[in-house]
Design an enzyme around this catalytic site. Sequence first.
Site, PDB file in Angstrom:
ATOM      1  N   MET A 184       0.742  -1.097  -0.157  1.00 37.85           N
ATOM      2  CA  MET A 184       0.121   0.014  -0.450  1.00 37.85           C
ATOM      3  C   MET A 184       1.019   1.029   0.123  1.00 37.85           C
ATOM      4  O   MET A 184       0.414   2.351   0.042  1.00 37.85           O
ATOM      5  CB  MET A 184      -1.408   0.146   1.008  1.00 37.85           C
ATOM      6  N   GLY A 185       1.680   0.591  -0.289  1.00 41.08           N
ATOM      7  CA  GLY A 185       3.207   2.270  -0.353  1.00 41.08           C
ATOM      8  C   GLY A 185       3.132   2.001   0.990  1.00 41.08           C
ATOM      9  O   GLY A 185       3.299   1.592   1.862  1.00 41.08           O
ATOM     10  N   ILE A 214      11.520  -7.717   8.856  1.00 38.10           N
ATOM     11  CA  ILE A 214      12.998  -6.912   9.136  1.00 38.10           C
ATOM     12  C   ILE A 214      12.750  -5.223  10.175  1.00 38.10           C
ATOM     13  O   ILE A 214      11.523  -5.114  10.650  1.00 38.10           O
ATOM     14  CB  ILE A 214      12.803  -6.011   8.453  1.00 38.10           C
ATOM     15  N   GLY A 229      11.630  -2.790   5.184  1.00 37.55           N
ATOM     16  CA  GLY A 229      10.942  -4.284   5.163  1.00 37.55           C
ATOM     17  C   GLY A 229      10.251  -4.308   3.912  1.00 37.55           C
ATOM     18  O   GLY A 229      10.620  -5.876   2.838  1.00 37.55           O
ATOM     19  N   HIS A 230       9.528  -3.312   3.260  1.00 37.40           N
ATOM     20  CA  HIS A 230       9.155  -3.646   1.735  1.00 37.40           C
ATOM     21  C   HIS A 230      10.225  -4.414   0.462  1.00 37.40           C
ATOM     22  O   HIS A 230      10.169  -5.293  -0.307  1.00 37.40           O
ATOM     23  CB  HIS A 230       8.387  -2.444   1.220  1.00 37.40           C
ATOM     24  N   SER A 255       6.768  -1.055   9.701  1.00 35.25           N
ATOM     25  CA  SER A 255       5.713  -1.038   8.797  1.00 35.25           C
ATOM     26  C   SER A 255       5.272   0.437   8.971  1.00 35.25           C
ATOM     27  O   SER A 255       5.937   1.563   8.792  1.00 35.25           O
ATOM     28  CB  SER A 255       4.794  -0.962  10.476  1.00 35.25           C
ATOM     29  N   LYS A 304       5.980 -10.346   9.011  1.00 41.49           N
ATOM     30  CA  LYS A 304       5.170  -8.944   9.889  1.00 41.49           C
ATOM     31  C   LYS A 304       3.619  -9.265  10.191  1.00 41.49           C
ATOM     32  O   LYS A 304       2.780  -8.724  11.316  1.00 41.49           O
ATOM     33  CB  LYS A 304       5.757  -7.488   9.434  1.00 41.49           C
ATOM     34  N   LEU A 343       6.980   3.177   1.618  1.00 43.83           N
ATOM     35  CA  LEU A 343       7.479   1.996   1.214  1.00 43.83           C
ATOM     36  C   LEU A 343       9.264   2.037   2.314  1.00 43.83           C
ATOM     37  O   LEU A 343       9.377   3.261   2.570  1.00 43.83           O
ATOM     38  CB  LEU A 343       8.720   2.058  -0.342  1.00 43.83           C
TER      39      LEU A 343
HETATM   40  O1  PAF Z   1       0.106  -5.621   3.702  1.00 40.02           O
HETATM   41  C1  PAF Z   1      -0.307  -4.856   2.528  1.00 40.02           C
HETATM   42  O2  PAF Z   1       0.283  -3.543   2.611  1.00 40.02           O
HETATM   43  C2  PAF Z   1      -1.872  -5.147   2.286  1.00 40.02           C
HETATM   44  O3  PAF Z   1      -2.844  -5.660   3.017  1.00 40.02           O
HETATM   45  C3  PAF Z   1      -1.466  -5.768   0.861  1.00 40.02           C
HETATM   46  C4  PAF Z   1      -1.275  -7.285   1.021  1.00 40.02           C
HETATM   47  C5  PAF Z   1      -1.025  -4.819   0.354  1.00 40.02           C
HETATM   48  C6  PAF Z   1      -3.449  -5.845   0.635  1.00 40.02           C
HETATM   49  O4  PAF Z   1      -3.687  -4.601   0.286  1.00 40.02           O
END
Ligand code: PAF
Length: 279
Positions: free
Chosen positions: A31-32, A177, A37-38, A186, A150, A34
């Site tokens: 969901m951006g 992470i 972790g992402h 997060s 997470k 970032l």
């Molecule tokens: O973990 C997230 O950021 C969201 O729940 C996801 C998996 C992108 C779905 O919107």
Amino acid sequence: MVEILRTKAELRARVAEWKTAGDRVGVVPTMGALHQGHLSLVSAAGEACDRVIVTIFVNPKQFNTPEDLENYPRTEEDDARKLAGYPADVIYVPDPDQIYPDGFATNVSISGLTEVLCGAHRPGHFDGVATVVTKLFTQTCADMAFFGEKDFQQLQVVKRLAADLDLMIEVVGCPTIREEDGLAMSSRNLLLSDRSRIKAPVLNEVMEEMAEGLRQGGQASDLRAKAESRLNAAGFGEVEYIDLRACDDLSVLETPERPARLLAAVWLAGVRLIDNIAV
Ligand code: PAF
């Protein structure tokens, strides 16, 4: 900069080229906002796949209140800049009507796993997640999808969904992470005030202590009471849960007699934090 696509038609055309060339495609749904972790998921995807799609879509269906949806951080330009150093080939930022066109009436709902922990406290949340993830899987036609541990319950729900619906995608979980002080990374950490940010790592400390108590033969119900009072003394608000659960079906355990996870959701000055650790 990494190419940004906003329609499923453009995305499908790009993925079709890749598949014709025999490339293996990975997707990292986000969901951006970032963070490392992402980015670690993008690296894992880059190692396992020839092509990587990062999706950014703040999914209205998985928020419980309009305020939470409105306050969720949106940092698209920054996100694109961060991804430049990582093996991302495309950032898919769908316009809302690409996901939920007029008349959209389908809901993907998983029973059992979604009725406990976050599911019990956030009605409809996992239906929203499952619905959007199904759409992102079918729109990207990815062979593999990467999710952070997470959100441990989310990972189990997505694995169940992919298996139950015979989706041709391998769902991979990657380690959480953490910041140097132990706070799990997060996007919601951006919502913490400076004061709350200082207190936030106490959650992980308390969980590590409880996990150690469990490893030494303690009972979850006794240790939970201690953990809750430690958290309240440190200035946390409601402790929604701090539970020992079986990894596979998330059933409640008193002791880690099978592979188990300690999972928690707590409030800190209006921000809901979740974390989990292996026991
Ligand atoms: O973990 C997230 O950021 C969201 O729940 C996801 C998996 C992108 C779905 O919107």
